[in-house]
Design an enzyme around this catalytic site. Structure first.
Site, PDB file in Angstrom:
ATOM      1  N   ALA A 108       0.742  -1.131  -0.085  1.00  0.00           N
ATOM      2  CA  ALA A 108      -0.112   0.050  -0.131  1.00  0.00           C
ATOM      3  C   ALA A 108       0.953   1.301   0.240  1.00  0.00           C
ATOM      4  O   ALA A 108       0.542   2.179  -0.752  1.00  0.00           O
ATOM      5  CB  ALA A 108      -1.037   0.089   1.430  1.00  0.00           C
ATOM      6  N   TYR A 109       1.677   1.420   0.918  1.00  0.00           N
ATOM      7  CA  TYR A 109       2.808   2.388   0.985  1.00  0.00           C
ATOM      8  C   TYR A 109       3.355   2.451  -0.493  1.00  0.00           C
ATOM      9  O   TYR A 109       3.754   3.667  -0.687  1.00  0.00           O
ATOM     10  CB  TYR A 109       3.599   2.221   2.126  1.00  0.00           C
ATOM     11  CG  TYR A 109       4.623   3.621   2.427  1.00  0.00           C
ATOM     12  CD1 TYR A 109       3.951   4.440   2.901  1.00  0.00           C
ATOM     13  CD2 TYR A 109       5.936   3.409   2.067  1.00  0.00           C
ATOM     14  CE1 TYR A 109       4.837   5.703   3.182  1.00  0.00           C
ATOM     15  CE2 TYR A 109       6.793   4.566   2.500  1.00  0.00           C
ATOM     16  CZ  TYR A 109       6.414   5.814   3.072  1.00  0.00           C
ATOM     17  OH  TYR A 109       7.018   6.623   3.386  1.00  0.00           O
TER      18      TYR A 109
END
Length: 249
Positions: free
Chosen positions: A155-156
Site C-alpha cells: 500500500a505504501y
C-alpha cells in the site's frame, strides 16, 4: 559524518512555508530549518506536536483527507499571512508490514488515501494561490519504496509511486507559471514512522544502503530547502533521491 560541516545558508525572510504532517519527524525538521533561514513555517497537521520547543511552528489543525478541513486551514493561513510561498506535502504513514494478501482492504485503502490522495487534495487547494502569485515551490515527500516496491509494504509503495507520478505530471502542468514542483524519495530515515514497522523490516532497509545507515531528518530538510531556494531554478517534475547510494534509477 563530520560534526564541523558547513551547510548552505538561505534567506527566506518574508516567505511563508506550509508543511503538512509537521508535528514531528521529517516535517518538523523541515519547519525548523525554514525558521532558521528566516521563513514563517506553518504546521498543517491533525496534531500540534511539541509546542514548548523554541521556534515551534504555528499549528493549523488539518485532516488532509477532508477538503473542508484543508479549505479552513487555507483560509486561516491567508487571513493571517496573505501568501503561501512553499508547500511541502509531507504528511503520511507507513501502515502495517504485511503481505498483500494478508492486508486488510480498508487499511490498504487508508494508506493510499492519506499518502496519495492527501497530497492531491492539499495541492489542489494551494496551487490556485500560487497561480495568482505567479510563483511558488511545491515539494512532495515520496519514498524510495515508490520506485522499488518494498516487500510487505504494498500500500505504501503504491501510494508513493503515485506521488512520484503526480509530481512529474504537476511539474509539467505548471512549468511555465513560475511554480516549480519537485519531490524527494528518501530511503529509511530515522523517525518514529519506523516504529510502525517490524525491526527486521527496518534492518533489511539499512542493509540495502551502501552507506549502511539510516538517513536523518536534517538531511531531508536540507534537500527540501534547496528545492525551495532560488538556487533551484531549472528543475521541475523531478524526484531527488535521498538514499545513501541505494537508489538505482
Amino acid at each position: 559524518m563530520s560534526t564541523s560541516a558547513s551547510f548552505a545558508r538561505y534567506d527566506f525572510s518574508g516567505r511563508v512555508a506550509v508543511v503538512t504532517g509537521a508535528a514531528g519527524g521529517i516535517g518538523r525538521a523541515i519547519c525548523d530549518a525554514f525558521t532558521r533561514h528566516g521563513a514563517t513555517a506553518l504546521n498543517w497537521d491533525r496534531a500540534a506536536g511539541p509546542a514548548d520547543a523554541p521556534g515551534a511552528p504555528r499549528h493549523f489543525e488539518v485532516d488532509i483527507t477532508r477538503g473542508e478541513s484543508i479549505q479552513a486551514a487555507l483560509t486561516a493561513t491567508l487571513d493571517a499571512y496573505g501568501r503561501i510561498d512553499y508547500l511541502v506535502n509531507n504528511a503520511g504513514f507507513a501502515g502495517p508490514t504485511l503481505a498483500l494478501d494478508e492486508y486488510d482492504p480498508l487499511e490498504w485503502q487508508r494508506v493510499v488515501e492519506v499518502n496519495l490522495l492527501g497530497t492531491y487534495h492539499v495541492s489542489r487547494f494551494v496551487v490556485p494561490v500560487m497561480r495568482r502569485a505567479n510563483a511558488g515551490r511545491i515539494v512532495n515527500v515520496a519514498s524510495l519504496a515508490g520506485k522499488e516496491g518494498t516487500p510487505n509494504a504494498s500500500a505504501y509503495s503504491a501510494a508513493k509511486a503515485g506521488v512520484i507520478a503526480m509530481t512529474k505530471s504537476l511539474g509539467k502542468e505548471l512549468a511555465q507559471t513560475g511554480i516549480l514542483v519537485n519531490g524527494i524519495a528518501p530511503a529509511a530515515v530515522e523517525t518514529t514512522l519506523l516504529a510502525q514497522m517490524s525491526p527486521s523490516h527496518v534492518q533489511t532497509m539499512i542493509g540495502k544502503s551502501p552507506m549502511a545507515r539510516l538517513g536523518t531528518v536534517d538531511e531531508a530538510a536540507r534537500l527540501v530547502l534547496w528545492l525551495c531556494s532560488d538556487s533551484c531554478s531549472f528543475s521541475t517534475g523531478a524526484i531527488f533521491d535521498l538514499s545513501g547510494g541505494r537508489a538505482t534509477y
